[in-house]
Design a protein around this motif. Sequence first.
Motif, PDB file in Angstrom:
ATOM      1  N   ILE A 155      -6.010   3.510   5.410  1.00 58.44           N
ATOM      2  CA  ILE A 155      -5.191   3.854   4.228  1.00 58.44           C
ATOM      3  C   ILE A 155      -6.097   4.118   3.037  1.00 58.44           C
ATOM      4  O   ILE A 155      -5.868   5.032   2.253  1.00 58.44           O
ATOM      5  CB  ILE A 155      -4.201   2.712   3.932  1.00 58.44           C
ATOM      6  N   MET A 158       0.755   3.835  -2.916  1.00 59.89           N
ATOM      7  CA  MET A 158       0.373   5.211  -2.605  1.00 59.89           C
ATOM      8  C   MET A 158       1.380   6.211  -3.171  1.00 59.89           C
ATOM      9  O   MET A 158       1.009   7.202  -3.797  1.00 59.89           O
ATOM     10  CB  MET A 158       0.274   5.362  -1.093  1.00 59.89           C
ATOM     11  N   PHE A 159       2.666   5.902  -2.960  1.00 62.44           N
ATOM     12  CA  PHE A 159       3.686   6.834  -3.446  1.00 62.44           C
ATOM     13  C   PHE A 159       3.693   6.911  -4.972  1.00 62.44           C
ATOM     14  O   PHE A 159       3.864   7.980  -5.553  1.00 62.44           O
ATOM     15  CB  PHE A 159       5.068   6.417  -2.933  1.00 62.44           C
ATOM     16  N   GLN A 174       0.395   2.951   7.997  1.00 67.16           N
ATOM     17  CA  GLN A 174       1.344   1.927   7.543  1.00 67.16           C
ATOM     18  C   GLN A 174       2.327   1.552   8.651  1.00 67.16           C
ATOM     19  O   GLN A 174       2.660   0.384   8.832  1.00 67.16           O
ATOM     20  CB  GLN A 174       2.090   2.414   6.310  1.00 67.16           C
ATOM     21  N   SER A 207       0.841  -1.210   0.000  1.00 66.86           N
ATOM     22  CA  SER A 207       0.000   0.000   0.000  1.00 66.86           C
ATOM     23  C   SER A 207       0.869   1.249   0.000  1.00 66.86           C
ATOM     24  O   SER A 207       0.539   2.249  -0.641  1.00 66.86           O
ATOM     25  CB  SER A 207      -0.945   0.001   1.195  1.00 66.86           C
ATOM     26  N   ALA A 208       2.003   1.177   0.718  1.00 63.49           N
ATOM     27  CA  ALA A 208       2.886   2.344   0.761  1.00 63.49           C
ATOM     28  C   ALA A 208       3.442   2.633  -0.633  1.00 63.49           C
ATOM     29  O   ALA A 208       3.418   3.776  -1.107  1.00 63.49           O
ATOM     30  CB  ALA A 208       4.022   2.096   1.746  1.00 63.49           C
TER      31      ALA A 208
END
Lengths: 698, 280
Positions: B73, A51-52, B87, A47-48
Amino acid sequence: MTRLIRWLVLTGVGIAQTPDWASAYIGPGAGFAVGGSFLVMFAAVFSAVAMFLSWPIRYLWRVVFRKRSPKKPRFRRVVVLGLDGLDYGLTVRFLEEGKLPNLAMLQHRGCFRPLGSTLPPISPVAWSTFQTGTNPGKHNIFDFIVPDEHTYQPKLSSVEVRPPRRAIRLGPFRFPLGRPEVRMLRKSQPFWAVLSDYGIFNCVLRVPITFPAEKLHGVQLSAMCVPDIRGSQGTFSLFTTRRRNDGTPTGGEVQIVQRQGNTVRGELVGPDHPLRKDRGPLKVSFTVTIRGNQWADLRIGRATYELRRGEYTSWVPVCFRTFPRVQVHGVCRFLLLATEPEFELYATPINIDPENPALPIGYPAVYPIYLANKQGSYATLGLAEDTWGLNEHVLEDHHFYQQCLDTDREREEMFFDALEKVPRGLCVCVFDGSDRLQHMFWRYHDPQHPARPVEIPSDHVTAIEDLYRRMDALVGRTMARCEGTDTLLMVLSDHGFTTFRRGVDLNRWLEENGYLVVDDTRRGEEYLAGVDWSRTQAFALGLTGIFINRQNKFAHGIVADGVDTEKLRTEIAEKLALLTDPMNGQRVFRHIYQAPKVYRGGYVDQAPDLILGYESGYRVSWDAAVGRTTTAVFHHNTKAWSGDHCVDPSVVPGILFCNQPIHAENPRLLDIAPTILNVFGVPVPDYMDGRTLDVGSS
Amino acid sequence: MTSTLTTIVITLNAVANAFGQCLAPIGWLPEGLSLTLVAVVTGIATLKMFKYTSNQRAIARVRREIRANLLAIKLFKENLPVTLAAQRKLLVAALRLLGLAVVPMAVMTVPMVFLLAQLAQWYQWAPIPVGDDTVITLRLAGEIRPSRPVVKLLPHDAIEDLSGPVSIASLQQVCWNVRAHQPGYHSLQFEAEGERYEKQIAIGDGVMRVSPQRPSRDWYEALLYPWEKPFDAQSRVQAISIEYPERDSWIAGTDSWIAYWFIVSLVAGFAFRGVFGVHL
């Protein structure tokens, strides 16, 4: 035993360290542990990264396609804390007595003004006006209930739930194709929909008349009019071995249970069987094992809960099963009232389970699920506090009080989470426990109330004052969270409060004055059952008004539209204005309003023809509200529901606190929506009736 | 300490062998089916064990926290600090989940290792096909005097002694090359300095329980080869092993059977977690 376990663990760990195939112990236990954790880590990292990587695209999308507000927002965030029913007069009094330090600080920093409510000043109408910035003639909400134009039966004014239109019949089974249709009857557009168009994030928590949750840019949790699992507005259950002589209680049902030794079995009643109507409602069995005078065990589903006399359980999940994979999930709380000599167990109305919602109680659909995972289960029912439980003497004061406290605690948790998650945009949260508590505890505040006991329970002598202090503390905590965040904070109520001592049976008055004809033998029946429509010109239903039995509106209407209706409306208004209470000679009505004169917009025709502005102390009687016709116009109100606000709006102004000065004469609830739009620099739509208040500037 | 551990392992082996009798149907079921059934049953049993040896409330709490952060999120994706915080919390929760699984994992290691040892006898090695040759190795305690052979393999109808005994003094081993003749389980007899010793041999096709070694009195060997009783510590013969061919199929054999069993048992565990109300 502990040593043995330690040995086993050490042996296991030792074996796991040895270098051979057995050492590569990869049993499912390890798999469960490592697999589960790995998946979570994977999800976090994925997800990180996602997202980025997507952020620049999303940013560009917003820049290119979002409507731009012509003016710069004056604050990064607007927070509206709604305290349902906080009364202007009482607030002034407690402020003067120095009992509300946080509100005093807010007043000192910004402003404190009476806030004009709506006509009628009741929550569904008022909060609809708050959110749309329009008068009821445009948003179509005039009361909690309205008469059906074909059957005269009451129906909810704000929402309509219809079963799926198409279904397949297979023998006795009826398989619906699709989901039930839930239709919002409130018209116009909430101001957060306008903000959404401009890309401003909104968090709207428990604002009345937001069910079903509508699409917006942000998150929303619905409130008032969200039904319980049975589709009602809240049906409590009492399981008892004692036969009650007072008939079926309003707002709940009594189930007589048998005690066998220390075991009691009962059934929670759920929604109707979705596939077989002939089966009646779905049920879930439970067993209570009594363990002495104070304790019992409740076994429901596969779980066991400890019951302690006088204490609510946490939210208990209840699953109504029909077919495999066809389940309806609810949650309720139990309260063990007594074990000896008679067994009594109370269950709250079964709320829609926020973790598995059967109806659209939030937007996006996962938002209620997010909240349930974040803070545990919570009340989803529109009217979360069970006022009927107390009214019908099933609950005692402190039981009801505890419900209010618990609901407020849940609400506060979600509100503060919203404040943390939404540093920019709009954040609105309404606490309505303040309304319920004043309804139910006003008798301890009003020395002349007919329901006031000789001995007031010591815990509740200052229940109303305690409520205001508690709300003040909440405001203090909110202010602390808004400190240094460029936030415009508004604390407001939709209406005030006053006493409700005497009920007025409007249908009886109409009958005595020849406007309504009712079968004498059917007076006790609800929902206008005994009314002879062919000879009835006007009738009352709901809390606020009188309807003319118009030909062009109702199936059995007899009054022609136009001059006849107008003439009749004026005639009844003039007569009613003269009505006095024979007990004290006091006038009953401050104003009688005619709908076409006070409302404007496309839905004026849906309004009651006459809206009644009662004087303090009066309200429509309990019987008339549900369409019964008694034999007397005036009735003492001896129910716990002792305070009310279904009166003339001038009797019950609300409150408006702000951390910035507001320069305006007589601010109204109607003005809040355009004011907030203006604060964000967003143009105010033409359809809004409110005016923009001058906030912040000198 | 080691002696106590060996005694524990031997005792537990006795229990595991008794339980191992229940695995007899493996002999007549198709290999894939039996391994799948065993894996499913193991997955469910492990699931139940996990339930009772773990802090289910804490796991449920962490799981909810994880779900909440995942949803945060999604819901607040426009807010960078909020999503980054979510996160971070996810990673912390994953570690907490791992921590909460340490105790049940450790407790389950013990029965699981014994179970794996039992299963290995069925799925790791194949019996010696009739007509094939194999090597039997006997390990002695103390020195081998080269002057005379001290160990004999007594004649048996099931095998033919092709060559041996060959002594390898440096390894204290004596070897025979034998050819399998009669299918079935047979007990081979060895004689060393007047004492007799036994070792089971499995000859045939298909799936048979195979014990490749009668171990010494060592906890680790006893753990790996549970079927036959270990030799006494003072025994002249310390271990007898037979070289069995490895199973060769896509789900059985040295590496693949354990991977298959692990995956199926894991899937079964996850599939039944709702039925048994277990938080993983």
